[in-house]
Write a protein that holds these residues in place. Sequence first.
Motif, short mmCIF file in Angstrom:
data_model
loop_
_atom_site.label_atom_id
_atom_site.label_comp_id
_atom_site.label_asym_id
_atom_site.label_seq_id
_atom_site.Cartn_x
_atom_site.Cartn_y
_atom_site.Cartn_z
N LEU A 1 0.83 -1.20 0.00
CA LEU A 1 0.00 0.00 0.00
C LEU A 1 0.87 1.26 0.00
O LEU A 1 0.61 2.21 -0.74
N LEU A 2 1.89 1.26 0.81
CA LEU A 2 2.78 2.42 0.87
C LEU A 2 3.49 2.63 -0.46
O LEU A 2 3.59 3.76 -0.96
N LEU A 3 3.97 1.55 -1.07
CA LEU A 3 4.73 1.66 -2.31
C LEU A 3 3.86 2.03 -3.50
O LEU A 3 4.32 2.72 -4.42
N LEU A 4 2.62 1.58 -3.49
CA LEU A 4 1.74 1.80 -4.64
C LEU A 4 0.78 2.96 -4.44
O LEU A 4 0.08 3.35 -5.37
N GLY A 5 0.72 3.50 -3.21
CA GLY A 5 -0.24 4.55 -2.93
C GLY A 5 0.03 5.82 -3.70
O GLY A 5 1.10 6.01 -4.30
N HIS A 6 -0.96 6.70 -3.68
CA HIS A 6 -0.90 7.92 -4.48
C HIS A 6 -0.33 9.10 -3.72
O HIS A 6 -0.23 10.20 -4.25
N GLY A 7 0.05 8.88 -2.44
CA GLY A 7 0.60 9.98 -1.65
C GLY A 7 2.05 10.27 -1.99
O GLY A 7 2.69 9.59 -2.81
N ALA A 8 2.61 11.27 -1.32
CA ALA A 8 3.97 11.70 -1.61
C ALA A 8 4.99 10.63 -1.28
O ALA A 8 6.09 10.61 -1.85
N ALA A 9 4.65 9.75 -0.34
CA ALA A 9 5.59 8.70 0.06
C ALA A 9 5.43 7.45 -0.78
O ALA A 9 5.99 6.40 -0.45
N GLY A 10 4.67 7.51 -1.85
CA GLY A 10 4.41 6.34 -2.68
C GLY A 10 5.61 5.94 -3.51
O GLY A 10 6.70 6.49 -3.42
N ARG A 11 5.36 4.98 -4.39
CA ARG A 11 6.42 4.39 -5.17
C ARG A 11 7.13 5.42 -6.04
O ARG A 11 8.32 5.34 -6.28
N GLY A 12 6.38 6.43 -6.51
CA GLY A 12 6.97 7.44 -7.37
C GLY A 12 8.06 8.23 -6.70
O GLY A 12 8.91 8.84 -7.36
N ALA A 13 8.08 8.21 -5.36
CA ALA A 13 9.11 8.95 -4.64
C ALA A 13 10.42 8.18 -4.57
O ALA A 13 11.40 8.68 -4.01
N GLY A 14 10.46 6.99 -5.13
CA GLY A 14 11.69 6.22 -5.17
C GLY A 14 12.02 5.49 -3.89
O GLY A 14 13.19 5.15 -3.65
N MET A 15 11.05 5.20 -3.06
CA MET A 15 11.30 4.49 -1.81
C MET A 15 11.69 3.04 -2.10
O MET A 15 11.06 2.36 -2.90
N ARG A 16 12.75 2.59 -1.47
CA ARG A 16 13.16 1.20 -1.61
C ARG A 16 12.25 0.30 -0.78
O ARG A 16 11.62 0.75 0.17
N VAL A 17 12.21 -1.00 -1.14
CA VAL A 17 11.35 -1.94 -0.43
C VAL A 17 11.73 -2.00 1.05
O VAL A 17 10.86 -1.99 1.92
N GLU A 18 13.01 -2.05 1.35
CA GLU A 18 13.45 -2.10 2.75
C GLU A 18 12.98 -0.86 3.51
O GLU A 18 12.60 -0.96 4.68
N GLU A 19 13.02 0.29 2.86
CA GLU A 19 12.55 1.51 3.51
C GLU A 19 11.05 1.46 3.76
O GLU A 19 10.57 1.91 4.81
N ALA A 20 10.31 0.91 2.81
CA ALA A 20 8.87 0.79 2.98
C ALA A 20 8.54 -0.13 4.15
O ALA A 20 7.64 0.16 4.96
N LEU A 21 9.25 -1.24 4.27
CA LEU A 21 9.01 -2.16 5.38
C LEU A 21 9.32 -1.49 6.71
O LEU A 21 8.56 -1.65 7.68
N ASP A 22 10.40 -0.75 6.77
CA ASP A 22 10.74 -0.06 8.02
C ASP A 22 9.69 0.98 8.36
O ASP A 22 9.32 1.14 9.53
N HIS A 23 9.18 1.67 7.35
CA HIS A 23 8.11 2.66 7.58
C HIS A 23 6.87 1.98 8.14
O HIS A 23 6.23 2.49 9.07
N VAL A 24 6.52 0.83 7.59
CA VAL A 24 5.36 0.08 8.08
C VAL A 24 5.58 -0.37 9.52
O VAL A 24 4.68 -0.26 10.37
N LEU A 25 6.75 -0.89 9.82
CA LEU A 25 7.02 -1.36 11.18
C LEU A 25 6.95 -0.22 12.19
O LEU A 25 6.57 -0.43 13.35
N TRP A 26 7.28 0.97 11.77
CA TRP A 26 7.15 2.13 12.64
C TRP A 26 5.70 2.58 12.77
O TRP A 26 5.22 2.89 13.86
#
Length: 461
Positions: free
Chosen positions: A240-265
């Motif tokens: 959801l974080l990687l594919l979402g339409h917000g600023a933190a979405g996939r278009g912002a270039g977030m790596r998978v590991e970063e997305a997982l850490d964001h979710v865990l937080w």
Amino acid sequence: MHDAGFAADPRRTYDWLRARGAAGPVELAPGVEATLVVQHEAAKQVLQSPALFPRDARRWADLNEGRIAPDSPVLPMMAYRPNCLFTDGAVHLRLRKAVTDSLDRLNISRIRRDVEPIADYLIDRFSERGRADLLGDYAKLLPLLLFNKLFGCPADIGDTLTTAMSAIFDGKDALKANEELNSCLLELITLKRRRPGDDITSWLIQHPAGLNDEELKDQLVMLMGAGVEPERNLIGNALLLLLGHGAAGRGAGMRVEEALDHVLWNDPPIANYATHYPVQDVDLGGVVAPANTPVVISFAGANGDPELDQARRTGGQGAHLAWGAGPHACPAKDPAQVIAVTAIERLLNALPDLTLAVPDRELEWRPGPFHRALVALPARFSPTAATRTAAALQQRGVVGAGERSGAPAGHSRAGDGGIGTGNGTGPGTGTGYGRDTGDQREDKGSRRKGFWSGFLDIFRV
């Protein structure tokens, strides 16, 4: 904490409680009262003080005195079981030693190789449609198939395990689900005592701790509960974080590991759990938790504590509590992260234009006091040929597996549904893909062949 309002916006509850103290009274289910800890330091105090805050649910006064309904949906998650989660002291050390030693026998570098063909198989089942529910079609099924292999589950036992575990997490007919879970696990233990394999269930049976059947069953409940439902939510919330339409979405270039850490937080898959029962009345930052009443740790609430703002901004992984802390901290966080990273990378690489099919705001969250879980994650993408399973088979040197199973390698269109649709014709008795370990069970003739059997048929040699 059990209604749709809490599911939609749990942070509002955490913030409201935190504004009044380190913890506060909540209702986990109708008639089930508890103290929820939402402040980080108080949460660490509870997690790291087993003498003052034991985990043994047999201390639960309301349950012992008949004030908790026997069909309460939270009982399967809270009632005592002789496993690592609900024991303390020497008993806990003995049980945890059996679990950690068994987990240590897993080859972590092999887990990625195990996840990849499962991911390919699942993607093949929906890639030609151009649309999928990334939860029901992917994130839910991938950890099930993987853990069925790691635990040596025949197909029908694995199907029952997942159905029952999901019902327990969802609070749906939880008593029946709990009975089914216990029954099928005892069946698995009987099978593995007779025919041990190269799997975690057999390793637990063979461990010098000498676990009896009841103890074995309840270690498996803990491991399967921690291995299937939370992993599904970790993968789903990160997608959801990687594919979402917000600023933190996939278009912002977030790596998978970063997305997982964001979710865990911010959206840990198990948001509230680790129930403790204090031996005396305890003051938690101005809020008194009565003796022998449930004290639940809000991992999500503690992670959102303003005291952690600096650690959150800098991505300090050691500060968040998503994996717990103290003697009951999760022993399998490294495998869990490897599974999630591999699953997400495989999906994004296979479907490079994958996007959400609905706006983020239209997504629904499943009610329940313990998890942070989406109802569904609809996505769309350009249809692609279902060829990934065939490639995986060729890479593993599995030739003609499709003919043996009655389904061509890479077959994906016969069963676009979920559990129970099936796409193979074999007996569905294997324990994993790539080889048959001999852990077959007798065909009772009364159980419909399920989805898992189709997978096992294709990947068995």
